[in-house]
Design an enzyme around this catalytic site. Sequence first.
Site, short mmCIF file in Angstrom:
data_model
loop_
_atom_site.label_atom_id
_atom_site.label_comp_id
_atom_site.label_asym_id
_atom_site.label_seq_id
_atom_site.Cartn_x
_atom_site.Cartn_y
_atom_site.Cartn_z
N GLN A 1 -2.91 3.20 5.25
CA GLN A 1 -3.68 2.24 4.47
C GLN A 1 -3.48 0.84 5.03
OE1 GLN A 1 -2.06 3.32 0.57
NE2 GLN A 1 -4.11 3.97 -0.03
N VAL B 1 0.87 -1.17 0.00
CA VAL B 1 0.00 0.00 0.00
C VAL B 1 0.91 1.22 0.00
CG1 VAL B 1 -2.03 -1.05 1.07
CG2 VAL B 1 -0.24 -0.11 2.52
N SER B 2 0.36 2.37 -0.38
CA SER B 2 1.18 3.56 -0.59
C SER B 2 1.48 4.36 0.66
CB SER B 2 0.50 4.48 -1.60
OG SER B 2 0.34 3.80 -2.82
N THR B 3 0.63 4.27 1.67
CA THR B 3 0.84 5.07 2.87
C THR B 3 0.66 4.24 4.12
OG1 THR B 3 -1.47 5.76 2.99
CG2 THR B 3 0.02 7.18 1.74
N SER C 1 5.27 4.25 -0.92
CA SER C 1 4.80 4.71 -2.22
C SER C 1 5.42 3.91 -3.36
CB SER C 1 5.14 6.19 -2.39
OG SER C 1 4.90 6.59 -3.71
#
Length: 190
Positions: free
Chosen positions: A14, A9-11, A37
Amino acid sequence: MAMIGYARVSTEDQDLTAQVKQLTEAGCDRLYREKVSGVKRDRPELVAMLDYVREGDVVVVCKLDRIARSTAHLLEITETLERKGVAFRVLNLNLDTTTPTGKLMLTMLGAIATFEREMMLERQREGIATAKAEGRYTGRKATAKAKAGEVLSLIAQGKGKQTVADELGIGVASVYRIIQEHKGSVGNAC
């Protein structure tokens, strides 16, 4: 043969739960999880997974954009896997690189994903430009500058710059910048 899953996941805020569930249900016996990211080069779990896999293994991801940040990066990863004799599967596309059709589809889908990402970024830039022109966009609030008074107060109390940064949750470079901007008001404490 081992089924190796990669979830990203990017962050930090999340959740990886849905991806982990899908990968486990697909039969993955080992999972690599990352909260970073996709555009960042430094993804230690991806590197560890690529180092770990052996001939006959299968790398599985839920979606194409979870593993690569561009078509070139995707092709680089799949070439690395191919050299090692490792297959690659993408669950939501039912894609499998052990077939010629799968290899062709992977290249085409990677190009489309990159195109979509570029279009989204272009729309985002246009939206920001429009909002700025209309005075509705001011950018991110300067967190450290808002704490300038606290920084100067703590420095005046004799606390070290790193201690001040840690205490206020800002970077030490911001502490130095604030001190520099307010040189006369902190006296010899700097």
